[in-house]
Scaffold this motif. Structure first.
Motif, PDB file in Angstrom:
ATOM      1  N   ARG A  97       0.174   1.805  11.024  1.00 20.52           N
ATOM      2  CA  ARG A  97      -0.786   1.370  10.003  1.00 20.52           C
ATOM      3  C   ARG A  97      -0.268   0.146   9.234  1.00 20.52           C
ATOM      4  O   ARG A  97      -1.037  -0.765   8.917  1.00 20.52           O
ATOM      5  CB  ARG A  97      -1.077   2.519   9.038  1.00 20.52           C
ATOM      6  CG  ARG A  97      -1.954   3.621   9.634  1.00 20.52           C
ATOM      7  CD  ARG A  97      -2.425   4.583   8.556  1.00 20.52           C
ATOM      8  NE  ARG A  97      -3.389   5.537   9.104  1.00 20.52           N
ATOM      9  CZ  ARG A  97      -3.066   6.723   9.593  1.00 20.52           C
ATOM     10  NH1 ARG A  97      -1.787   7.116   9.594  1.00 20.52           N
ATOM     11  NH2 ARG A  97      -3.996   7.522  10.080  1.00 20.52           N
ATOM     12  N   HIS A 105      -6.129   1.606  14.244  1.00 22.89           N
ATOM     13  CA  HIS A 105      -5.670   1.202  12.918  1.00 22.89           C
ATOM     14  C   HIS A 105      -6.058  -0.246  12.601  1.00 22.89           C
ATOM     15  O   HIS A 105      -6.035  -0.654  11.432  1.00 22.89           O
ATOM     16  CB  HIS A 105      -4.154   1.372  12.814  1.00 22.89           C
ATOM     17  CG  HIS A 105      -3.719   2.804  12.871  1.00 22.89           C
ATOM     18  ND1 HIS A 105      -2.442   3.185  13.249  1.00 22.89           N
ATOM     19  CD2 HIS A 105      -4.389   3.956  12.605  1.00 22.89           C
ATOM     20  CE1 HIS A 105      -2.352   4.498  13.224  1.00 22.89           C
ATOM     21  NE2 HIS A 105      -3.520   4.987  12.825  1.00 22.89           N
ATOM     22  N   GLU A 114      -9.005  -0.359  10.261  1.00 15.61           N
ATOM     23  CA  GLU A 114      -8.854   0.182   8.919  1.00 15.61           C
ATOM     24  C   GLU A 114      -8.520  -0.946   7.950  1.00 15.61           C
ATOM     25  O   GLU A 114      -7.587  -1.711   8.186  1.00 15.61           O
ATOM     26  CB  GLU A 114      -7.748   1.244   8.875  1.00 15.61           C
ATOM     27  CG  GLU A 114      -8.018   2.462   9.742  1.00 15.61           C
ATOM     28  CD  GLU A 114      -6.874   3.456   9.691  1.00 15.61           C
ATOM     29  OE1 GLU A 114      -5.888   3.203   8.944  1.00 15.61           O
ATOM     30  OE2 GLU A 114      -6.943   4.474  10.403  1.00 15.61           O
ATOM     31  N   PHE A 115      -9.278  -1.030   6.872  1.00 15.37           N
ATOM     32  CA  PHE A 115      -9.002  -2.075   5.880  1.00 15.37           C
ATOM     33  C   PHE A 115      -7.672  -1.768   5.191  1.00 15.37           C
ATOM     34  O   PHE A 115      -7.389  -0.611   4.860  1.00 15.37           O
ATOM     35  CB  PHE A 115     -10.126  -2.129   4.850  1.00 15.37           C
ATOM     36  CG  PHE A 115     -10.066  -3.344   3.966  1.00 15.37           C
ATOM     37  CD1 PHE A 115     -10.521  -4.572   4.414  1.00 15.37           C
ATOM     38  CD2 PHE A 115      -9.533  -3.264   2.686  1.00 15.37           C
ATOM     39  CE1 PHE A 115     -10.458  -5.693   3.606  1.00 15.37           C
ATOM     40  CE2 PHE A 115      -9.472  -4.375   1.871  1.00 15.37           C
ATOM     41  CZ  PHE A 115      -9.930  -5.593   2.335  1.00 15.37           C
ATOM     42  N   PRO A 116      -6.823  -2.775   5.002  1.00 16.20           N
ATOM     43  CA  PRO A 116      -5.518  -2.541   4.353  1.00 16.20           C
ATOM     44  C   PRO A 116      -5.668  -1.873   2.994  1.00 16.20           C
ATOM     45  O   PRO A 116      -6.542  -2.243   2.200  1.00 16.20           O
ATOM     46  CB  PRO A 116      -4.933  -3.951   4.221  1.00 16.20           C
ATOM     47  CG  PRO A 116      -5.621  -4.749   5.270  1.00 16.20           C
ATOM     48  CD  PRO A 116      -6.998  -4.171   5.392  1.00 16.20           C
ATOM     49  N   THR A 117      -4.830  -0.885   2.724  1.00 16.05           N
ATOM     50  CA  THR A 117      -4.885  -0.184   1.435  1.00 16.05           C
ATOM     51  C   THR A 117      -4.379  -1.090   0.316  1.00 16.05           C
ATOM     52  O   THR A 117      -3.679  -2.079   0.555  1.00 16.05           O
ATOM     53  CB  THR A 117      -4.022   1.084   1.472  1.00 16.05           C
ATOM     54  OG1 THR A 117      -2.650   0.712   1.669  1.00 16.05           O
ATOM     55  CG2 THR A 117      -4.469   2.008   2.592  1.00 16.05           C
ATOM     56  N   LYS A 118      -4.731  -0.710  -0.914  1.00 17.13           N
ATOM     57  CA  LYS A 118      -4.327  -1.501  -2.078  1.00 17.13           C
ATOM     58  C   LYS A 118      -2.811  -1.579  -2.198  1.00 17.13           C
ATOM     59  O   LYS A 118      -2.255  -2.638  -2.513  1.00 17.13           O
ATOM     60  CB  LYS A 118      -4.917  -0.883  -3.341  1.00 17.13           C
ATOM     61  CG  LYS A 118      -4.565  -1.635  -4.615  1.00 17.13           C
ATOM     62  CD  LYS A 118      -5.175  -0.976  -5.841  1.00 17.13           C
ATOM     63  CE  LYS A 118      -4.779  -1.704  -7.114  1.00 17.13           C
ATOM     64  NZ  LYS A 118      -5.367  -1.062  -8.326  1.00 17.13           N
ATOM     65  N   SER A 119      -2.117  -0.453  -1.914  1.00 12.49           N
ATOM     66  CA  SER A 119      -0.660  -0.438  -2.061  1.00 12.49           C
ATOM     67  C   SER A 119       0.003  -1.394  -1.066  1.00 12.49           C
ATOM     68  O   SER A 119       0.976  -2.070  -1.402  1.00 12.49           O
ATOM     69  CB  SER A 119      -0.119   0.978  -1.867  1.00 12.49           C
ATOM     70  OG  SER A 119      -0.409   1.458  -0.563  1.00 12.49           O
ATOM     71  N   ARG A 120      -0.533  -1.434   0.156  1.00 12.23           N
ATOM     72  CA  ARG A 120       0.052  -2.337   1.154  1.00 12.23           C
ATOM     73  C   ARG A 120      -0.176  -3.795   0.770  1.00 12.23           C
ATOM     74  O   ARG A 120       0.707  -4.642   0.952  1.00 12.23           O
ATOM     75  CB  ARG A 120      -0.542  -2.048   2.536  1.00 12.23           C
ATOM     76  CG  ARG A 120      -0.155  -0.684   3.090  1.00 12.23           C
ATOM     77  CD  ARG A 120      -0.474  -0.590   4.575  1.00 12.23           C
ATOM     78  NE  ARG A 120      -0.190   0.765   5.048  1.00 12.23           N
ATOM     79  CZ  ARG A 120      -1.112   1.655   5.375  1.00 12.23           C
ATOM     80  NH1 ARG A 120      -2.392   1.349   5.277  1.00 12.23           N
ATOM     81  NH2 ARG A 120      -0.767   2.855   5.802  1.00 12.23           N
ATOM     82  N   GLU A 150       2.464   5.885  10.373  1.00 12.20           N
ATOM     83  CA  GLU A 150       2.494   5.023   9.189  1.00 12.20           C
ATOM     84  C   GLU A 150       3.015   3.641   9.553  1.00 12.20           C
ATOM     85  O   GLU A 150       2.522   2.622   9.036  1.00 12.20           O
ATOM     86  CB  GLU A 150       3.354   5.644   8.097  1.00 12.20           C
ATOM     87  CG  GLU A 150       3.444   4.835   6.809  1.00 12.20           C
ATOM     88  CD  GLU A 150       2.105   4.671   6.110  1.00 12.20           C
ATOM     89  OE1 GLU A 150       1.997   3.789   5.243  1.00 12.20           O
ATOM     90  OE2 GLU A 150       1.157   5.423   6.431  1.00 12.20           O
ATOM     91  N   SER A 180      -2.218  -3.403   9.335  1.00 16.88           N
ATOM     92  CA  SER A 180      -2.648  -4.045   8.081  1.00 16.88           C
ATOM     93  C   SER A 180      -2.116  -5.466   7.989  1.00 16.88           C
ATOM     94  O   SER A 180      -2.841  -6.398   7.602  1.00 16.88           O
ATOM     95  CB  SER A 180      -2.160  -3.229   6.878  1.00 16.88           C
ATOM     96  OG  SER A 180      -2.732  -1.944   6.866  1.00 16.88           O
TER      97      SER A 180
END
Length: 473
Positions: free
Chosen positions: A100, A232, A235-241, A97, A104
């Motif tokens: 990641r 990683h 990987e597109f950054p998540t909404k929460s990040r 994590e 991001s």
């Protein structure tokens, strides 16, 4: 319940100067950071000496060019500041994590850098003019910026990479990397500027090349140590990040914009007093940055020690650490202020051959030196608030302080009879107000570190803070 008090700042001369257990931990984290913070402005001073050989118009043009670049880049420093505690929290329990989160942030940093590069490329001349580039300086300022803006994406990537190393409690690797890269920097500046005859364009090309090298080396080390999984990065950054970064970033961007705006207003006030005063101000700013960077390393130790204690809910230890670091900062600030007064004249002589006289440089050094201990304590206090993720408090405090300082600088742009020393008074007024407000909040019930009772503070010392977590105020 009566709250316990942290060790008094000046409880006794013996307590202040006695080596404590905390000092060893702080030294382990801070000393490499001292080298890192001191290295960049030291190299910048040498590069300024190279540029000074081109004349005071060149040094003034580069000063404005750096101001424009920093105005757009420095607000993005939140990428490292806001991400550091999140990476640190996951580094031991969930390293994937942490990787990641780092990946991001690196993607966001590179994207932001590309946007900045495009904007500055399109509006170089009007922005430079607005920030003080006169007709005599505008051409060289524009040339410098056209080559310098290419480094925007890699500069931000390097910023995030350095924050990641600190999150993994490694302050030595950034120092070793910077030493190697800055040796290349010192070789490239005279090569491009004089051997190839590129002048200020050569200075910008050399700076851009070394920042690309720094970003690449840092990323390679992070990957080889297993702290960053290359997969990683795809990987597109998540909404929460993104939401986390946006929330903290808004407050920290206001903070950075306010500080950079004040420094640019100071640059404008200096330029309105003539090219010699502008060149003198640039030299003074380099010396100020050098000593300020050394003191900011103490804040790095705080950002490692305090959040760990807060995570364990050992608030008594967190407050002891903050108070001790404030003591260390004050002592170090006094030492650095003395160094500025004693060594300022010899440093100024390196630039005097290209200025009308030494006086514009040396006349302001005593004013700057008086405020250095205060500045050092501001750095520690801001590190404490950052560790507690009180970014909103930091932002509002700095916006207010910078607003008052900006009003003073606006007056100085109107009344040109006041000398360069008043420009430094205005800059340090910003620091004094920050110290006052943050100190008052730290002592109040809105403190970033919760207070504990005397009884619980004693139990914290004996039990390592476990019992305190259940009964903290």
């Amino acid at each position: 319940v009566e709250a316990s008090k942290p060790p008094a700042f000046s409880k006794s001369v013996r307590d202040v100067f006695r080596v404590q257990e905390l000092d060893k931990e702080a030294a382990r984290l801070a000393l490499p950071a001292v080298g890192s913070f001191a290295l960049e402005p030291s190299v910048s001073l040498v590069n300024t000496a190279f540029i000074a050989r081109l004349g005071h118009h060149a040094i003034g043009s580069v000063a404005i060019g750096k101001g424009v670049f920093n105005l757009f880049i420095m607000p993005m420093n939140f990428l490292g500041i806001a991400t550091l505690p999140r990476i640190a929290a996951e580094s031991t329990e969930n390293p994937k994590e942490a990787s990641r989160i780092l990946a991001s942030t690196l993607l966001v940093a590179s994207g932001a850098g590309i946007v900045i590069m495009i904007v500055l490329g399109l509006f170089t001349v009007p922005i430079a003019s607005r920030l003080g580039a006169s007709a005599l300086l505008l051409e060289q300022t524009s040339i410098y910026l056209r080559y310098r803006i290419v480094s925007a994406p890699v500069f931000l990537v390097s910023t995030v990479a350095v924050a990641a190393f600190r999150a993994f409690q490694d302050t030595a690797t950034p120092l070793r990397t910077s030493v190697c890269v800055d040796m290349v920097n010192l070789a490239l500046h005279p090569f491009f500027m004089f051997y190839l005859g590129l002048g200020v364009a050569g200075a910008a090309i050399a700076q851009t090349a070394t920042q690309v090298l720094h970003a690449v080396v840092s990323l390679v080390i992070l990957i080889r140590r297993g702290w960053l999984d290359p997969a990683h990065l795809f990987e597109f950054p998540t909404k929460s990040r993104i939401v986390h970064l946006a929330r903290d970033g808004f407050a920290l961007t206001l903070r950075s914009l306010s500080i950079i705006s004040v420094l640019n207003l100071a640059n404008v006030a200096a330029s309105m007093r003539g090219s010699v005063c502008l060149a003198a101000f640039e030299v003074q700013r380099q010396i100020w940055s050098l000593l300020g960077g050394v003191l900011d390393a103490i804040s790095v130790a705080g950002q490692s020690i305090v959040p760990v204690a807060l995570g364990k809910k050992d608030y008594a230890h967190a407050r002891r650490a903050a108070s001790r670091l404030l003591q260390i900062a004050f002592i170090a600030g006094c030492v650095n202020g003395s160094i500025m007064i004693l060594a300022g004249y010899p440093l100024a002589q390196a630039f005097a051959s290209n200025l009308a006289t030494l006086d514009p440089i040396t006349s302001c050094l005593p004013i700057m030196a008086v405020f250095i201990p205060l500045n050092a304590m501001v750095f520690v206090l801001e590190g404490v608030y950052s560790s507690a993720r009180r970014f909103g408090t930091l932002s509002s405090t700095i916006v207010f302080s910078c607003g008052i300082s900006a009003l003073f600088l606006a007056f100085l742009q109107w009344d040109l009879s006041l000398g360069l020393g008043y420009v430094w008074v205005a800059v340090n007024l910003m620091m004094a107000l920050r110290f006052l407000i943050l100190s008052v909040i730290y002592k109040s019930r809105h403190t970033p570190i919760p207070k504990v009772t005397q009884e619980l503070a004693s139990r914290s010392e004996e039990c390592g803070g476990d019992d305190v977590s259940k009964e903290s105020l």
